[in-house]
Design a protein around this motif. Structure first.
Motif, PDB file in Angstrom:
ATOM      1  N   HIS A  61       0.833  -1.202   0.000  1.00  0.00           N
ATOM      2  CA  HIS A  61       0.000   0.000   0.000  1.00  0.00           C
ATOM      3  C   HIS A  61       0.872   1.258   0.000  1.00  0.00           C
ATOM      4  CE1 HIS A  61      -3.334   2.700   0.914  1.00  0.00           C
ATOM      5  NE2 HIS A  61      -2.555   3.255   1.823  1.00  0.00           N
ATOM      6  N   SER A  85       0.905   3.794  -3.133  1.00  0.00           N
ATOM      7  CA  SER A  85       0.494   5.169  -2.858  1.00  0.00           C
ATOM      8  C   SER A  85       1.546   6.152  -3.369  1.00  0.00           C
ATOM      9  CB  SER A  85       0.271   5.377  -1.360  1.00  0.00           C
ATOM     10  OG  SER A  85      -0.800   4.584  -0.898  1.00  0.00           O
ATOM     11  N   GLU A  90      -6.769  -2.561  -3.183  1.00  0.00           N
ATOM     12  CA  GLU A  90      -6.020  -1.395  -3.631  1.00  0.00           C
ATOM     13  C   GLU A  90      -6.603  -0.848  -4.928  1.00  0.00           C
ATOM     14  OE1 GLU A  90      -3.611   0.204  -2.175  1.00  0.00           O
ATOM     15  OE2 GLU A  90      -3.277  -1.161  -0.496  1.00  0.00           O
TER      16      GLU A  90
END
Length: 260
Positions: A168, A172, A212
């Motif tokens: 993640h 990101s 995600e």
């Protein structure tokens, strides 16, 4: 190739560890080499070794891209899935790929967090490619990540929830850098004698597209290669396996993009 004129391109960062970097070889049973690049299908931007031009994409992809302060594995890349991926992409889209090599064998996901690590190097390469294409007046249609990594986390028994949390963070930071979609290639099985089990990390990866935004699974093909005898050692594959997975992933990724 500084005078190359392209009406548009898709800019793709190929990142991860050794099975993205490519360890493909041939032997008598699996003699298939990497495919020839379709004319006009793809180019490599060499941010480290030759940042002022584009090169026709060839195998071993990324062999010259060794940064002593980042991603560096001279002499290790022998043949990857990238040419097969790009051929399938171009056949489906008609849009050439500009590819960036950013893979490091033996790298756990903790080293891909964007804190002066391998991800930092990868994103710097991506930014350099963006700048080059802008200066060359080559429009970019899509900015994409193809990701294959996780064997080292299997060796280290990284808990699935930790792997997903670190992914993640990675994704990101990639999105903040302008990457739109992550096309995920899942890892395969361990083929050695040390008893490593990749089941948990593999399962964690298969859950990522649900958790995600912007992550799409495009191949789980490596998982069946051990049974077929396509693993050359404990971790890596014959070139035929890379060809198959690259074709599957490139086809699935391009078809997904055309539908979204």
């Amino acid at each position: 190739m500084t005078d190359l004129q392209l009406p548009t391109c898709d800019l793709i960062l190929f990142a991860g560890q050794s099975n993205m970097a490519g360890r493909g070889i041939t032997d008598a049973r699996w003699p298939q080499p990497a495919p020839a690049l379709l004319p006009g299908a793809g180019y490599e931007y060499r941010a480290i070794s030759d940042p002022g031009t584009l090169h026709a994409l060839s195998e071993p992809f990324g062999a010259a891209e060794n940064n002593p302060d980042g991603i560096c594995e001279p002499g290790m890349k022998t043949g990857s899935l990238v040419t097969a991926f790009v051929n399938a992409w171009y056949q489906n889209t008609g849009v050439p790929v500009v590819g960036i090599s950013a893979s490091k064998g033996g790298s756990e996901i903790a080293l891909w967090q964007g804190d002066s690590d391998y991800l930092s190097d990868a994103l710097a390469r991506f930014a350099a490619a963006e700048d080059f294409l802008q200066q060359a007046h080559i429009p970019v249609r899509h900015r994409l990540l193809v990701w294959c990594q996780g064997e080292t986390d299997g060796d280290k028994e990284t808990p699935p929830e930790i792997y997903q949390a670190r992914f993640h963070t990675l994704w990101s930071r990639c999105r903040r850098s302008g990457l739109e979609t992550c096309f995920l290639i899942a890892i395969g099985q361990y083929n050695g004698i040390k008893g490593y089990d990749y089941t948990a990390v593999h399962a964690a990866q298969l859950e990522l597209p649900r958790k995600e935004p912007g992550v799409v699974l495009v191949s789980d093909g490596f998982y069946g290669m051990r049974t077929r005898g396509l693993m050359k050692d404990s971790y890596h594959y014959y070139q035929q396996a890379y060809n198959e997975v690259g074709t599957e992933a490139g086809t699935a990724a391009s078809c997904w993009l055309q539908q979204h």
